[in-house]
Each structure stands twice: as structure tokens, then as C-alpha cells.
Scaffold this motif. Structure first.
Motif, PDB file in Angstrom:
ATOM      1  N   VAL A   1      -4.342   9.369  -6.651  1.00 24.26           N
ATOM      2  CA  VAL A   1      -3.929   8.266  -7.515  1.00 24.26           C
ATOM      3  C   VAL A   1      -3.311   7.183  -6.631  1.00 24.26           C
ATOM      4  O   VAL A   1      -2.362   7.451  -5.876  1.00 24.26           O
ATOM      5  N   PHE A   2      -3.842   5.973  -6.719  1.00 20.67           N
ATOM      6  CA  PHE A   2      -3.302   4.834  -5.988  1.00 20.67           C
ATOM      7  C   PHE A   2      -2.606   3.912  -6.985  1.00 20.67           C
ATOM      8  O   PHE A   2      -3.183   3.539  -8.007  1.00 20.67           O
ATOM      9  N   HIS A   3      -1.346   3.552  -6.694  1.00 15.63           N
ATOM     10  CA  HIS A   3      -0.510   2.832  -7.654  1.00 15.63           C
ATOM     11  C   HIS A   3      -0.385   1.344  -7.312  1.00 15.63           C
ATOM     12  O   HIS A   3      -0.550   0.934  -6.155  1.00 15.63           O
ATOM     13  N   SER A   4      -0.056   0.576  -8.335  1.00 13.56           N
ATOM     14  CA  SER A   4       0.185  -0.858  -8.143  1.00 13.56           C
ATOM     15  C   SER A   4       1.499  -1.068  -7.403  1.00 13.56           C
ATOM     16  O   SER A   4       2.526  -0.496  -7.780  1.00 13.56           O
ATOM     17  N   PRO A   5       1.512  -1.898  -6.360  1.00 16.47           N
ATOM     18  CA  PRO A   5       2.743  -2.114  -5.596  1.00 16.47           C
ATOM     19  C   PRO A   5       3.722  -3.068  -6.264  1.00 16.47           C
ATOM     20  O   PRO A   5       4.872  -3.177  -5.845  1.00 16.47           O
TER      21      PRO A   5
ATOM     22  N   PHE B   1      -0.577  -6.075 -14.878  1.00 19.09           N
ATOM     23  CA  PHE B   1      -0.400  -4.901 -14.032  1.00 19.09           C
ATOM     24  C   PHE B   1       1.094  -4.626 -13.895  1.00 19.09           C
ATOM     25  O   PHE B   1       1.893  -5.558 -13.760  1.00 19.09           O
ATOM     26  N   VAL B   2       1.457  -3.360 -13.921  1.00 15.67           N
ATOM     27  CA  VAL B   2       2.863  -2.966 -13.885  1.00 15.67           C
ATOM     28  C   VAL B   2       3.130  -2.152 -12.618  1.00 15.67           C
ATOM     29  O   VAL B   2       2.358  -1.247 -12.273  1.00 15.67           O
ATOM     30  N   GLU B   3       4.209  -2.492 -11.940  1.00 17.64           N
ATOM     31  CA  GLU B   3       4.574  -1.789 -10.712  1.00 17.64           C
ATOM     32  C   GLU B   3       4.645  -0.275 -10.936  1.00 17.64           C
ATOM     33  O   GLU B   3       5.195   0.191 -11.932  1.00 17.64           O
ATOM     34  N   ASP B   4       4.057   0.462 -10.021  1.00 15.71           N
ATOM     35  CA  ASP B   4       4.035   1.931 -10.008  1.00 15.71           C
ATOM     36  C   ASP B   4       3.074   2.556 -11.012  1.00 15.71           C
ATOM     37  O   ASP B   4       2.901   3.778 -11.009  1.00 15.71           O
ATOM     38  N   GLU B   5       2.427   1.744 -11.863  1.00 17.84           N
ATOM     39  CA  GLU B   5       1.372   2.309 -12.697  1.00 17.84           C
ATOM     40  C   GLU B   5       0.106   2.466 -11.864  1.00 17.84           C
ATOM     41  O   GLU B   5      -0.135   1.703 -10.930  1.00 17.84           O
ATOM     42  N   PRO B   6      -0.731   3.460 -12.176  1.00 20.54           N
ATOM     43  CA  PRO B   6      -1.953   3.672 -11.393  1.00 20.54           C
ATOM     44  C   PRO B   6      -2.918   2.495 -11.457  1.00 20.54           C
ATOM     45  O   PRO B   6      -3.077   1.862 -12.513  1.00 20.54           O
ATOM     46  N   LEU B   7      -3.563   2.236 -10.318  1.00 20.92           N
ATOM     47  CA  LEU B   7      -4.611   1.213 -10.238  1.00 20.92           C
ATOM     48  C   LEU B   7      -5.999   1.836 -10.318  1.00 20.92           C
ATOM     49  O   LEU B   7      -6.877   1.352 -11.012  1.00 20.92           O
ATOM     50  N   PHE B   8      -6.192   2.931  -9.563  1.00 20.85           N
ATOM     51  CA  PHE B   8      -7.503   3.592  -9.560  1.00 20.85           C
ATOM     52  C   PHE B   8      -7.352   5.015  -9.039  1.00 20.85           C
ATOM     53  O   PHE B   8      -6.323   5.388  -8.462  1.00 20.85           O
ATOM     54  N   TYR B   9      -8.413   5.811  -9.271  1.00 22.08           N
ATOM     55  CA  TYR B   9      -8.496   7.172  -8.749  1.00 22.08           C
ATOM     56  C   TYR B   9      -9.574   7.223  -7.670  1.00 22.08           C
ATOM     57  O   TYR B   9     -10.588   6.509  -7.743  1.00 22.08           O
ATOM     58  N   ALA B  10      -9.369   8.110  -6.696  1.00 19.25           N
ATOM     59  CA  ALA B  10     -10.402   8.454  -5.718  1.00 19.25           C
ATOM     60  C   ALA B  10     -10.560   9.967  -5.746  1.00 19.25           C
ATOM     61  O   ALA B  10      -9.645  10.694  -5.355  1.00 19.25           O
ATOM     62  N   GLU B  11     -11.698  10.443  -6.248  1.00 19.18           N
ATOM     63  CA  GLU B  11     -11.937  11.888  -6.356  1.00 19.18           C
ATOM     64  C   GLU B  11     -12.867  12.352  -5.245  1.00 19.18           C
ATOM     65  O   GLU B  11     -13.974  11.821  -5.068  1.00 19.18           O
ATOM     66  N   PHE B  12     -12.440  13.355  -4.496  1.00 20.13           N
ATOM     67  CA  PHE B  12     -13.229  13.923  -3.415  1.00 20.13           C
ATOM     68  C   PHE B  12     -14.058  15.081  -3.961  1.00 20.13           C
ATOM     69  O   PHE B  12     -13.516  16.086  -4.430  1.00 20.13           O
TER      70      PHE B  12
ATOM     71  N   TYR C   1       0.823  -1.205   0.000  1.00 19.59           N
ATOM     72  CA  TYR C   1       0.000   0.000   0.000  1.00 19.59           C
ATOM     73  C   TYR C   1       0.865   1.267   0.000  1.00 19.59           C
ATOM     74  O   TYR C   1       0.975   1.965   1.011  1.00 19.59           O
ATOM     75  N   PRO C   2       1.509   1.575  -1.123  1.00 18.88           N
ATOM     76  CA  PRO C   2       2.272   2.827  -1.197  1.00 18.88           C
ATOM     77  C   PRO C   2       1.351   4.025  -1.008  1.00 18.88           C
ATOM     78  O   PRO C   2       0.169   3.988  -1.357  1.00 18.88           O
ATOM     79  N   LYS C   3       1.904   5.091  -0.454  1.00 19.15           N
ATOM     80  CA  LYS C   3       1.105   6.295  -0.223  1.00 19.15           C
ATOM     81  C   LYS C   3       0.633   6.878  -1.550  1.00 19.15           C
ATOM     82  O   LYS C   3       1.386   6.911  -2.529  1.00 19.15           O
ATOM     83  N   PRO C   4      -0.595   7.356  -1.599  1.00 17.73           N
ATOM     84  CA  PRO C   4      -1.104   7.957  -2.842  1.00 17.73           C
ATOM     85  C   PRO C   4      -0.548   9.359  -3.055  1.00 17.73           C
ATOM     86  O   PRO C   4       0.038   9.968  -2.154  1.00 17.73           O
ATOM     87  N   THR C   5      -0.750   9.870  -4.249  1.00 20.95           N
ATOM     88  CA  THR C   5      -0.437  11.260  -4.567  1.00 20.95           C
ATOM     89  C   THR C   5      -1.614  11.829  -5.341  1.00 20.95           C
ATOM     90  O   THR C   5      -2.527  11.092  -5.725  1.00 20.95           O
ATOM     91  N   THR C   6      -1.627  13.135  -5.565  1.00 26.62           N
ATOM     92  CA  THR C   6      -2.724  13.698  -6.336  1.00 26.62           C
ATOM     93  C   THR C   6      -2.455  13.538  -7.830  1.00 26.62           C
ATOM     94  O   THR C   6      -1.307  13.435  -8.268  1.00 26.62           O
TER      95      THR C   6
ATOM     96  N   PRO D   1       0.348  14.549   7.970  1.00 29.09           N
ATOM     97  CA  PRO D   1      -0.829  14.404   7.126  1.00 29.09           C
ATOM     98  C   PRO D   1      -0.563  14.897   5.706  1.00 29.09           C
ATOM     99  O   PRO D   1       0.278  15.761   5.491  1.00 29.09           O
ATOM    100  N   PHE D   2      -1.278  14.330   4.754  1.00 25.55           N
ATOM    101  CA  PHE D   2      -1.173  14.737   3.360  1.00 25.55           C
ATOM    102  C   PHE D   2      -2.296  15.714   3.077  1.00 25.55           C
ATOM    103  O   PHE D   2      -3.461  15.440   3.393  1.00 25.55           O
ATOM    104  N   LYS D   3      -1.976  16.853   2.498  1.00 23.75           N
ATOM    105  CA  LYS D   3      -2.980  17.896   2.287  1.00 23.75           C
ATOM    106  C   LYS D   3      -3.302  18.047   0.800  1.00 23.75           C
ATOM    107  O   LYS D   3      -2.404  18.129  -0.021  1.00 23.75           O
ATOM    108  N   LEU D   4      -4.597  18.105   0.504  1.00 26.02           N
ATOM    109  CA  LEU D   4      -5.054  18.279  -0.864  1.00 26.02           C
ATOM    110  C   LEU D   4      -5.672  19.667  -1.003  1.00 26.02           C
ATOM    111  O   LEU D   4      -6.475  20.051  -0.166  1.00 26.02           O
TER     112      LEU D   4
END
Length: 250
Positions: free
Chosen positions: A63-67, A170-181, A26-31, A247-250
């Protein structure tokens, strides 16, 4: 006047609390904004990073990436149900339910994520449509949307294929899914440790169709969730199990 932030809590979701610690998966997500901004053409003076309509949406999308890299071959043609790893072992992938699209099987990946918010907040989960990803050549994640301040269930990555046989890589570090707030207010993202109590709360939400019927609306579910005090119980348990990290701020 600045707007009050909404705190969003997230954690890897594990069904069996006796399992090992799977933090490496579970790598940390980024925007979405930051993920692309690092590749911005320095010569460009007219780009979507400057467009408010694009930038605001991208800054509110995680953006959540493949581990790791892994893949599967599948063949569900002519009544077959064959699924096998295409290379070295990786994350588990398995059939999740009867076909939702005719002759196109759907699978679930062995990764789960839990989200909860300090107040009402709609979140949309989608495929990483603004990235070039290998796995999306033959399939897509099933989209979803719910209020993570009024409902507590994990987000599981469900895959919809577009043919009855093929290959998914699936390729390491490629995005798996988005979560939009879906808010214009700032977001403060904090990670917490899943506990046995939180797992039970999550199971209670997931099992409501068996208790109250499969056609119950999300609005009805939210009302029941609030009426029995689950929101307060979950918030208390989460805040007692926060990790001591920035904390991560968006």
C-alpha cells in the motif's frame, strides 16, 4: 523446504535529475495485511486475517499512501478545460491524454515510482479498493500489470474520472494505490537511489512505441529488453546505488 526470495528494488522516479530531493513525498509502503491488522477487532475469532485465500493476497500487496492533502476542481463540460487547486497548493495534477472514457477526463499526479526485480515477476497496480479513500468517490486509478524483471519503466498514477466536471480530494496518509506481487515466493524489498543512467534506461523503454510501433505486445518488449542486455545493465546500476537501510520483507 523454504522458497528462495525474490528481491524487488524500488525508488521514487524523477524525470529531471537536477530537481530537489523529493524524499518527503515518498513515505515507505506497508503491506495491505499490516495496514488493516492494526485495526483488527480483538474480540473477533473469525476474521479474514485467518483465511489463507485473503491473507496470502494481502501479504503480497503493498500500500502506497498520499504524502499530503490536496485537491482539484475540474470542468471539462461543453468544450471547457478548466483545472484548478481547490485549496492550498499540493502535488501537481494535469491532463495526461485525450479522454479514454467519453466525457470523462483523465489526469496524472506528479508522483512516479520505479520498480525492478532480480528475476521475472508480474506486478499488478490497482486502486486501493480495500480501503475507504476520499479521492475514489469521483475517480479511480487506471490499473496496469507488467513484469518488473523484464521491463523498466516508472509507474505513474493516472486518474480516470467518471464525469466531465467535479472535485477530487486526496487526504494525507490515505492510500493512493496498491502494488500486488503475483508470486507465492517471499519478497525482499530494497530501496535505491535513481541515477541519470537509470533515468535513460527508463526513457528507452517508454519510447519503444515511437521506435517499434504502438501495437507491440509486452512479450515482444520483454524479448527486446533481454536481447540487448538491459536487464543486466539496470541490475548492476541499481545494486551500486542501494540505500543502507533494513530491507522490508513480504
Amino acid at each position: 523446504m523454504s522458497k528462495k526470495p525474490i528481491t524487488v528494488y524500488w525508488s521514487p522516479y524523477v524525470d529531471n535529475m537536477s530537481d530537489p530531493d523529493w524524499s518527503f513525498l515518498y513515505p515507505k509502503p506497508t503491506t495491505l495485511f499490516k495496514d488493516h491488522f492494526k485495526n483488527k477487532d480483538p474480540e473477533s475469532t473469525n476474521h479474514f486475517f485467518m483465511c489463507p485465500a485473503s491473507a496470502v493476497k494481502m501479504k503480497k500487496t503493498l500500500v502506497f499512501h498520499s504524502p499530503m492533502s490536496f485537491g482539484y476542481n475540474y470542468d471539462f463540460s461543453d468544450g471547457k478545460q478548466e483545472l484548478s487547486a481547490s485549496g492550498k497548493s499540493g502535488l501537481l495534477m494535469y491532463p495526461s491524454r485525450p479522454n479514454m472514457v467519453s466525457n470523462c477526463p483523465n489526469f496524472k499526479i506528479g508522483l512516479g515510482y520505479s520498480f525492478f526485480a532480480s528475476e521475472s515477476l508480474e506486478v499488478s497496480f490497482t486502486s486501493p479498493f480495500f480501503h475507504k479513500t476520499t479521492y475514489m468517490q469521483n475517480c479511480s486509478t487506471v490499473p496496469g500489470n507488467f513484469d518488473i524483471g523484464n521491463w523498466y519503466r516508472p509507474y505513474g498514477i493516472e486518474i480516470q474520472t467518471w464525469s466531465d466536471k467535479g472535485n477530487i480530494e486526496f487526504v494525507e496518509d490515505e492510500p493512493l494505490f496498491y502494488a500486488e506481487f503475483n508470486t507465492d515466493r517471499p519478497i525482499i524489498l530494497k530501496r535505491y537511489k535513481q541515477t541519470e543512467a537509470l533515468t535513460k534506461f527508463s526513457h528507452a523503454c517508454m519510447e519503444t512505441p515511437q521506435m517499434f510501433g504502438f501495437n507491440q505486445s509486452l512479450k515482444k518488449k520483454y524479448q527486446k529488453f533481454r536481447s540487448v542486455g538491459l536487464r543486466e545493465k539496470i541490475l548492476h546500476e541499481i545494486t551500486q546505488n542501494l540505500y543502507e537501510e533494513e530491507p522490508f520483507k513480504l
